[in-house]
Design an enzyme around this catalytic site. Structure first.
Site, PDB file in Angstrom:
ATOM      1  N   SER A   1      37.861  17.028  85.937  1.00  0.00           N
ATOM      2  CA  SER A   1      37.548  18.435  85.613  1.00  0.00           C
ATOM      3  C   SER A   1      38.371  19.338  86.528  1.00  0.00           C
ATOM      4  O   SER A   1      38.959  18.865  87.509  1.00  0.00           O
ATOM      5  CB  SER A   1      36.060  18.701  85.850  1.00  0.00           C
ATOM      6  OG  SER A   1      35.784  18.651  87.240  1.00  0.00           O
TER       7      SER A   1
ATOM      8  N   ASP B   1      39.637  17.394  81.866  1.00  0.00           N
ATOM      9  CA  ASP B   1      38.370  17.666  81.175  1.00  0.00           C
ATOM     10  C   ASP B   1      38.100  19.174  81.212  1.00  0.00           C
ATOM     11  O   ASP B   1      38.156  19.797  82.282  1.00  0.00           O
ATOM     12  CB  ASP B   1      37.276  16.901  81.950  1.00  0.00           C
ATOM     13  CG  ASP B   1      35.961  16.826  81.214  1.00  0.00           C
ATOM     14  OD1 ASP B   1      35.962  16.950  79.978  1.00  0.00           O
ATOM     15  OD2 ASP B   1      34.924  16.607  81.886  1.00  0.00           O
ATOM     16  N   HIS B   2      37.819  19.758  80.072  1.00  0.00           N
ATOM     17  CA  HIS B   2      37.472  21.187  79.991  1.00  0.00           C
ATOM     18  C   HIS B   2      38.498  22.121  80.621  1.00  0.00           C
ATOM     19  O   HIS B   2      38.140  23.017  81.407  1.00  0.00           O
ATOM     20  CB  HIS B   2      36.090  21.457  80.617  1.00  0.00           C
ATOM     21  CG  HIS B   2      34.977  20.793  79.873  1.00  0.00           C
ATOM     22  ND1 HIS B   2      34.504  21.254  78.667  1.00  0.00           N
ATOM     23  CD2 HIS B   2      34.268  19.665  80.147  1.00  0.00           C
ATOM     24  CE1 HIS B   2      33.556  20.455  78.232  1.00  0.00           C
ATOM     25  NE2 HIS B   2      33.391  19.475  79.107  1.00  0.00           N
TER      26      HIS B   2
ATOM     27  N   ASP C   1      39.608  23.822  76.297  1.00  0.00           N
ATOM     28  CA  ASP C   1      38.264  24.155  75.820  1.00  0.00           C
ATOM     29  C   ASP C   1      38.141  25.668  75.606  1.00  0.00           C
ATOM     30  O   ASP C   1      37.798  26.419  76.506  1.00  0.00           O
ATOM     31  CB  ASP C   1      37.232  23.667  76.837  1.00  0.00           C
ATOM     32  CG  ASP C   1      35.805  23.959  76.379  1.00  0.00           C
ATOM     33  OD1 ASP C   1      35.650  24.579  75.303  1.00  0.00           O
ATOM     34  OD2 ASP C   1      34.865  23.571  77.090  1.00  0.00           O
TER      35      ASP C   1
ATOM     36  N   GLU D   1      38.064  21.912  71.128  1.00  0.00           N
ATOM     37  CA  GLU D   1      36.604  21.862  70.923  1.00  0.00           C
ATOM     38  C   GLU D   1      36.158  22.987  69.998  1.00  0.00           C
ATOM     39  O   GLU D   1      36.610  24.124  70.111  1.00  0.00           O
ATOM     40  CB  GLU D   1      35.857  21.967  72.267  1.00  0.00           C
ATOM     41  CG  GLU D   1      34.333  21.981  72.080  1.00  0.00           C
ATOM     42  CD  GLU D   1      33.530  21.648  73.338  1.00  0.00           C
ATOM     43  OE1 GLU D   1      34.123  21.229  74.345  1.00  0.00           O
ATOM     44  OE2 GLU D   1      32.299  21.813  73.286  1.00  0.00           O
TER      45      GLU D   1
ATOM     46  N   HIS E   1      25.553  19.053  78.556  1.00  0.00           N
ATOM     47  CA  HIS E   1      26.059  18.621  79.868  1.00  0.00           C
ATOM     48  C   HIS E   1      24.954  18.553  80.918  1.00  0.00           C
ATOM     49  O   HIS E   1      23.969  19.280  80.831  1.00  0.00           O
ATOM     50  CB  HIS E   1      27.147  19.586  80.344  1.00  0.00           C
ATOM     51  CG  HIS E   1      28.434  19.446  79.589  1.00  0.00           C
ATOM     52  ND1 HIS E   1      28.888  20.403  78.711  1.00  0.00           N
ATOM     53  CD2 HIS E   1      29.349  18.445  79.573  1.00  0.00           C
ATOM     54  CE1 HIS E   1      30.037  19.999  78.195  1.00  0.00           C
ATOM     55  NE2 HIS E   1      30.340  18.819  78.692  1.00  0.00           N
TER      56      HIS E   1
ATOM     57  N   HIS F   1      30.993  14.992  74.040  1.00  0.00           N
ATOM     58  CA  HIS F   1      30.740  15.344  75.449  1.00  0.00           C
ATOM     59  C   HIS F   1      29.240  15.225  75.719  1.00  0.00           C
ATOM     60  O   HIS F   1      28.442  15.081  74.793  1.00  0.00           O
ATOM     61  CB  HIS F   1      31.169  16.798  75.705  1.00  0.00           C
ATOM     62  CG  HIS F   1      32.642  16.966  75.843  1.00  0.00           C
ATOM     63  ND1 HIS F   1      33.241  17.353  77.009  1.00  0.00           N
ATOM     64  CD2 HIS F   1      33.652  16.772  74.958  1.00  0.00           C
ATOM     65  CE1 HIS F   1      34.541  17.408  76.844  1.00  0.00           C
ATOM     66  NE2 HIS F   1      34.827  17.061  75.596  1.00  0.00           N
ATOM     67  N   GLY F   2      28.880  15.350  76.991  1.00  0.00           N
ATOM     68  CA  GLY F   2      27.463  15.425  77.347  1.00  0.00           C
ATOM     69  C   GLY F   2      26.684  14.205  76.916  1.00  0.00           C
ATOM     70  O   GLY F   2      25.553  14.307  76.437  1.00  0.00           O
ATOM     71  N   ALA F   3      27.284  13.017  77.114  1.00  0.00           N
ATOM     72  CA  ALA F   3      26.688  11.802  76.541  1.00  0.00           C
ATOM     73  C   ALA F   3      25.986  10.921  77.570  1.00  0.00           C
ATOM     74  O   ALA F   3      25.819   9.720  77.361  1.00  0.00           O
ATOM     75  CB  ALA F   3      27.770  11.011  75.800  1.00  0.00           C
TER      76      ALA F   3
HETATM   77  P1  13P Z   1      27.308  14.361  81.009  1.00  0.00           P
HETATM   78  O1  13P Z   1      26.922  15.494  81.906  1.00  0.00           O
HETATM   79  O2  13P Z   1      26.283  14.131  79.954  1.00  0.00           O
HETATM   80  O3  13P Z   1      27.623  13.119  81.765  1.00  0.00           O
HETATM   81  O4  13P Z   1      28.638  14.815  80.222  1.00  0.00           O
HETATM   82  C1  13P Z   1      29.897  14.730  80.838  1.00  0.00           C
HETATM   83  C2  13P Z   1      30.950  15.433  80.064  1.00  0.00           C
HETATM   84  O5  13P Z   1      30.802  15.809  78.922  1.00  0.00           O
HETATM   85  C3  13P Z   1      32.236  15.643  80.748  1.00  0.00           C
HETATM   86  O6  13P Z   1      33.096  16.426  79.979  1.00  0.00           O
HETATM   87  O1  G3H Z   2      31.555  18.417  81.677  1.00  0.00           O
HETATM   88  C1  G3H Z   2      31.562  18.520  82.896  1.00  0.00           C
HETATM   89  C2  G3H Z   2      31.772  17.360  83.780  1.00  0.00           C
HETATM   90  O2  G3H Z   2      30.556  16.700  84.020  1.00  0.00           O
HETATM   91  C3  G3H Z   2      32.468  17.758  85.044  1.00  0.00           C
HETATM   92  O3  G3H Z   2      31.610  18.380  85.937  1.00  0.00           O
HETATM   93  O4  G3H Z   2      32.854  20.460  86.533  1.00  0.00           O
HETATM   94  O5  G3H Z   2      31.032  19.557  88.018  1.00  0.00           O
HETATM   95  O6  G3H Z   2      33.230  18.368  87.859  1.00  0.00           O
HETATM   96  P1  G3H Z   2      32.219  19.256  87.165  1.00  0.00           P
HETATM   97 ZN    ZN Z   3      32.172  17.888  78.744  1.00  0.00          ZN
END
Ligand code: 13P
Ligand code: G3H
Ligand code: ZN
Length: 330
Positions: A56, A93-94, A115, A145, A189, A232-234
């Site tokens: 991230s 990520d994002h 994103d 997304e 998330h 995501h968010g899995a």
């Molecule tokens: P979780 O918070 O459910 O593990 O999701 C992580 C995620 O989507 C990272 O992009």
């Molecule tokens: O989707 C988010 C990920 O869990 C990353 O989290 O931004 O705290 O590193 P973070």
């Molecule tokens: Zn995510």
């Protein structure tokens, strides 16, 4: 500028094609430090699973962009040393701006997410298309997304979901040229996805949250058949970790995650990348707390980060073998 190819990494294109055909999903595990990276590589080598190492923008700030580049290269070398050259993707990520995506590509990422899901539709399209245009020059794959997940990412939090509108996906994919699409079908998330009062109890007395919107997923698949979909968010928020954390001095509120059976079902569809971060955080925290509580005189970081790394590896192997189905798919 360093190309990801020089670091021994791959982009996600071929991995996704195989995952859709084989009805499994590629694990996308977030990492911020050496122990997490070691656990991911060890688990993937032992299970012979391809993997997406996911960073991230917060993780990039935490770990440092230059160190990350060498850690990713180290990951590919480490896998070889452990005896199996599993395909490794380094993914942003994002990503929230063109500049961040560009910088990651210059530092060796093989895949980026842009994103723009919280932007108005046209701006999301414009931003994603600009990133794709740049990324594809370097054979870097791009995830876009549509739809907003509830929960917290970095400083941005959304109280409620706004589910993906299937009628937008075809247009979005065509206009942007993205290689994969993250959708919102009820995951969120963080560790606190559902409160117990939002759940019902099944026959074994286990709390079950409202089911994911598989109807939306099916509608998306109908409109863009064979196109790689990302979830995501899995995280599933394993209750045993919450219990250990609270037993040894933690203070986590009751929380319920996404049931693993539902993720297994998603992995058998066009969902070919599943993001898991929070479960790993819980596993590490539980292991560290247990050491601190049972061995209060211990102060060598290896004596608590080591067990945390082992627990993390166990969790990842479980996800790969029993949830995502990516074991042996190299
Ligand atoms: P979780 O918070 O459910 O593990 O999701 C992580 C995620 O989507 C990272 O992009
Ligand atoms: O989707 C988010 C990920 O869990 C990353 O989290 O931004 O705290 O590193 P973070
Ligand atoms: Zn995510």
């Amino acid at each position: 500028m360093v190309s990801y190819k020089e670091l021994g990494l791959v982009n996600s294109r071929e991995l996704f094609k195989k995952a859709i055909a084989g009805k499994y999903a590629i694990p996308a595990f977030n990492f911020n430090n050496m122990e997490q990276m070691q656990a991911i590589v060890q688990a993937c080598v032992e299970t012979k699973s391809p993997v997406i190492l996911q960073v991230s923008s917060g993780a990039r700030k935490y770990a440092n962009q230059t160190l990350l580049r060498y850690m990713a290269q180290g990951a590919t070398e480490y896998a070889k040393e452990l005896g199996c050259e599993v395909p490794i993707v380094l993914h942003l990520d994002h990503g929230d701006s063109f500049e961040l995506c560009k910088s990651c590509i210059e530092y060796g990422f093989s895949s980026v997410m842009i994103d723009g899901s919280a932007l108005p539709y046209d701006q999301n399209v414009e931003l994603a298309a600009k990133v794709v245009d740049y990324a594809h020059k370097y054979d870097v794959t791009v995830e876009g997304e549509l739809g907003v997940l509830a929960g917290i990412e970095d400083e941005v939090s959304h109280e409620t979901h706004s589910y993906t509108r299937p009628e937008e996906v075809e247009d979005f994919v065509k206009k942007t040229g993205v290689d994969s699409l993250a959708i919102s079908i009820g995951t969120s998330h963080g560790a606190f996805k559902f409160k117990p009062e939002q759940c019902t109890r099944n026959a074994e007395g286990k709390l079950v949250p409202p089911p994911l919107r598989f109807d939306i997923l099916q509608e998306v698949e109908k409109r863009i058949p064979g196109f790689p979909i990302v979830l995501h968010g899995a995280s599933s928020v394993p209750q045993q970790y919450v219990d250990i954390i609270n037993e040894y001095g933690g203070k986590l509120e009751a929380a319920v995650g996404i049931p693993e059976e539902q993720l297994r079902k998603a992995a058998e569809s066009a969902v070919c990348k599943i993001n898991i971060d929070s479960d790993g955080r819980l596993a590490m925290t539980a292991a560290v707390r247990e050491v601190f509580a049972k061995k209060p005189a211990e102060f060598d970081p290896r004596k608590y980060l080591g067990p945390a790394r082992d627990e993390l590896k166990k969790l990842y192997m479980h996800k790969i073998n029993n949830v995502l189905g990516s074991a042996g798919r190299i």
